[in-house]
Every structure is written in C-alpha cells, then in structure tokens.
Design an enzyme around this catalytic site. Structure first.
Site, mmCIF file in Angstrom:
data_model
loop_
_atom_site.group_PDB
_atom_site.id
_atom_site.type_symbol
_atom_site.label_atom_id
_atom_site.label_comp_id
_atom_site.label_asym_id
_atom_site.label_seq_id
_atom_site.Cartn_x
_atom_site.Cartn_y
_atom_site.Cartn_z
ATOM 1 N N CYS A 1 -20.500 -1.435 9.128
ATOM 2 C CA CYS A 1 -19.133 -1.945 8.919
ATOM 3 C C CYS A 1 -18.092 -0.867 9.233
ATOM 4 C CB CYS A 1 -18.975 -2.505 7.514
ATOM 5 S SG CYS A 1 -17.476 -3.507 7.333
ATOM 6 N N HIS B 1 -23.003 -6.662 7.574
ATOM 7 C CA HIS B 1 -23.650 -5.965 6.461
ATOM 8 C C HIS B 1 -25.116 -6.398 6.349
ATOM 9 C CE1 HIS B 1 -20.167 -4.021 4.606
ATOM 10 N NE2 HIS B 1 -19.480 -5.052 5.055
ATOM 11 N N GLU C 1 -27.341 -5.196 4.528
ATOM 12 C CA GLU C 1 -27.756 -5.124 3.117
ATOM 13 C C GLU C 1 -27.332 -6.354 2.329
ATOM 14 O OE1 GLU C 1 -25.219 -3.647 4.462
ATOM 15 O OE2 GLU C 1 -23.573 -3.418 3.022
#
Lengths: 251, 192
Positions: free
Chosen positions: B76, B174, B176
């Site tokens: 990001c 993202h 994650e």
C-alpha cells in the site's frame, strides 16, 4: 471491477454477541470470534463490531477482544461504540482494528473527525449517521436514534466529508428493524452528494433489498445484522443471488 | 526471521498477524542490523506519503531500504514510497520503481475502497492466483503503470496493482486483509 461489499454487523455486549442463533457449523453464536470467522468463511467482505456495553470498566476487555479478532480475521474490520477521543482510536487501531466508526461524538465534537483523520488517515475514519425522516425532512439523530439534532442529513454528510471522513455509514432509523428494505431515497441522495463511499444500513429483510440498494443508489456497500445473525439469509446465498442479478460481487 | 519495518505508519500489526497465521516468525523493527540480516523484509503502511518520507529520511531508513538485497515487499503506502515521487504532500520518494504516484481524479468515489480483481498479472508473486480473484484495496493515490508493473487493476483508470524490480516487490492492495487470495500471495512471497 470494484465489487459491492456485504458487511455483517455484530453487536457486542460484555464480550458476547447479542442474541443470535447457532449456525450449523459453529458451536457458540455468542462468541464474537466464532461468529466472525463463520461470516468470513461464508464470504463477508468486511465486518463491523459495535460495542454496546459502553462502560468505562469494560474498555480494557473490549481492547483485548479487538486484539483477538485481529489475530483471527483476515478481512478488514471496523469497530465502533463509545469512541470519544483520539486516544480511544489509537488504542483500537493499535489492537489491530482497520477502521473506527464514530457517531454521537462526531456530532458533539466535529473536530474529532478532523483529528482522527489527520492522525491516522481518512481511510480508517468512518462516520456513522443515524437519520430519521420527520416532518418532511431527513435529520441526524444521535445516541442510537434517541436524540434529535438540528442537523440536516445531506448537509451533515458533506460537512463530515470535508472534515476528513473516509467513509459514511448511513442508517435510516425509519427502516432499521422493519425488514422492509433500505431507505433508497436518502441513501441515493447522500451518496450522490459526497465523493466518499457510503454504506447503506437499516431495513434489510430479503435478498431483493440488496439488489435494489445497489441498483438504485450509488452506495458501495450494504450492512445488515439480524438477517445474517439469525441466518435468515445466508451470505453465500445472497452473494450467489446478487451475482445472477449482474451486481458485481466477490464470490 | 521476517523483518517488518517499523515507522510511523499504521497497519503494521495486521501484517504481523497475517505472518503468524501462515506460521512465520516476524519482528517489527527499525534496526539496520535486524533488517540487513532478516530472511525477508516487509515494508507495510497506511498513512500520508510526505510525512512518512520525512520520517524515513530522519531515521536513515531510506538508505537502508534501498540497500536491501533480500526479497522485499512493500504494501500500500509502502508501494507508493518505493516509486519516484508522490502527489500526496508533493514529495520525492525512494525511486526504486520508475513511476509516479498520482491522486485519483474525482470521477468516481475516492478512496478506491473494497475488493477488486486484476486486469493483468504475472510473476512469482501471483503463482496460483487468477485474474478474477479479488483483493482488498483502500487508497486515494495510485502508481501509474510502467515497465515494472507485474499486475494491473482498473479503477477510474488502469493502475499498478503490483510492481517488481529485481528483489523488490510491492502491492497496492493489502494481502494481509485479502482473505485466502491474500494469504496465497503472501505465501508466494515468503517462499521466494
């Protein structure tokens, strides 16, 4: 293509999910982590956790719970309820929340929106608006819809965008709990009036309600609690239906 | 050991949680020695570009990052800081990737927030990932497509979803927070 988001909301009181039935595949619907993991497995795009305990003694337990959620959940989640300061937000983000949602505090101290957004970025600053149509006008209410304010909904939405909100969670109190569908008119008007994403909330009762809100407004997400909680509409089934209706959805 | 670079940006804990779920030990650090000796380095971030760049320069981390030779993954804001420059706060960035970061024009909702699929994708980061798979984005600025682009996405206009040059990898989304698909992408990076 950007997908429309389906967001289940979990109300948490004293560390437990409020009401709800047990899904076949979980042992304890009262355990927020178990319920959240089930929603994720069923295809939820984001989750909202709302702390409705709102006592000072409970805050530490709440932070611990947010920590646990962050360890277990691999999609974005927002936490809300009782947030009054930048320090409250810092603690929640540090515990692993992706976004925070502020409501009454935003109305009472609008600079808080600005402070949170400057300190942590607008991407994590969700401002919730509870709105009610009364005497020919949509106005903003606080404290779970109990307290009227002088603010007009559309003007307030534009104001909070200016102050740095990254997203607006718009709940129609007239529709909330009715299961008669989302408030399409005000959702459309607010979403057109601002350039940040708007989450429609309040009134979801059937699959068609989601289709209508995505076709007739520019809301980019729809939030519901009880219909998912009681498994009246399984998320998987809802997403299959919306895909068949040509709504862009993550399957 | 995986080093997660510590700086004044949010979202660092989520990356560590994701690595733990995948069975990898990690350390959040700004220590040059720890970064230099790690097996892999992750540069996460949510925040404002010019503030983040100022902080990195003050701490000497700009030099440390540019000198990393192990597999390195920016996420990001991490991706944006690895480009030449950013319109956010009009700052020069690390210049690892040969592209500029610009603000999305207000033709649609900004930020670009939510799940989006790929226009194109290639390379080791996307092993077993398909174009129609969705990953989670939240950003108002985007890196223009360039020769280092290994995945692209479309929102208002086509932009770099992922970049790669030598040992430097970066994703605008993202991983994650991108459920199973994100976990696969992280696993691909961790197995490089």
């Amino acid at each position: 293509m950007l997908k429309k988001r389906i967001i289940p909301c979990l109300d948490i009181k004293d560390g437990r999910t409020v009401k709800g039935v047990n899904f076949i595949d979980i042992r304890d619907a009262g355990d927020p982590i178990e319920l959240a993991k089930t929603y994720v497995a069923h295809g939820a795009d984001e989750l909202v956790f709302l702390d409705i305990t709102a006592t000072v003694e409970y805050r530490k337990t709440w932070i611990d719970l947010v920590n646990k959620i962050a360890r277990e959940i691999n999609i974005p989640f927002t936490v809300g309820g009782g947030i009054n300061s930048v320090e409250d937000v810092r603690a929640l983000l540090k515990a692993g929340a992706d976004k925070v949602s502020i409501n009454s505090a935003a109305v009472n101290q609008p600079h808080l929106i600005c402070d949170i957004s400057k300190e942590f970025g607008s991407q994590c600053t969700v401002v919730a608006i509870d709105t009610k149509f009364e005497s020919g006008e949509w106005r903003v209410f606080t404290h779970g819809g109990r307290t009227p304010t002088a603010l007009k909904t559309v003007e307030w939405a534009q104001e909070i965008e200016k102050l740095g909100a990254g997203e607006i969670l718009l709940t129609s109190m007239n529709n909330d709990g009715t299961k008669n569908g989302f408030a399409l008119d005000i959702t459309h008007t607010v979403s057109k009036a601002v350039n940040v994403p708007v989450i429609a909330s309040g009134g979801a009762g059937k699959k068609e309600d989601f289709k209508n809100v995505f076709e007739q407004t520019t809301a980019t997400a729809a939030l519901a609690a009880s219909i998912f909680h009681f498994n009246e509409i399984p998320i998987t089934e809802l997403k299959t239906y919306l895909t068949k209706q040509q709504i862009p959805i993550r399957i | 050991m995986i080093a997660i670079i510590k700086y004044n940006a949010g979202n660092i804990k989520s990356v560590q949680n994701a690595l733990t779920r995948l069975g990898y030990e990690s350390e959040i650090t700004d220590d040059q020695m720890a970064i230099n000796t790690a097996d892999k380095v992750i540069f996460p971030g949510v925040g404002e570009a010019s503030t983040a760049m100022r902080y990195l320069r003050e701490k000497g981390l700009d030099k440390v990052i540019s000198d990393v030779t192990q597999p390195f993954l920016g996420i990001c804001l991490g991706l944006q800081l690895m480009c030449e420059s950013s319109e956010e706060g009009h700052t020069d960035c690390l210049g690892i990737f040969d592209t500029k970061v610009k603000l999305f024009p207000p033709e649609d909702k900004v930020p670009h927030m939510g799940w989006n699929s790929f226009n194109t994708l290639k390379g080791p980061l996307f092993k077993e990932v398909k174009k129609q798979d969705n990953v989670y984005y939240v950003h108002s600025y985007y890196a223009e497509k360039c020769k280092d682009t290994v995945a692209s996405c479309n929102y208002v206009k086509p932009f770099s979803a992922a970049l790669q040059k030598d040992n430097f990898y970066a994703t605008q989304f993202h991983p994650e927070k991108s459920a199973g698909v994100g976990a696969q992408i992280l696993r691909n990076f961790l197995q490089l």
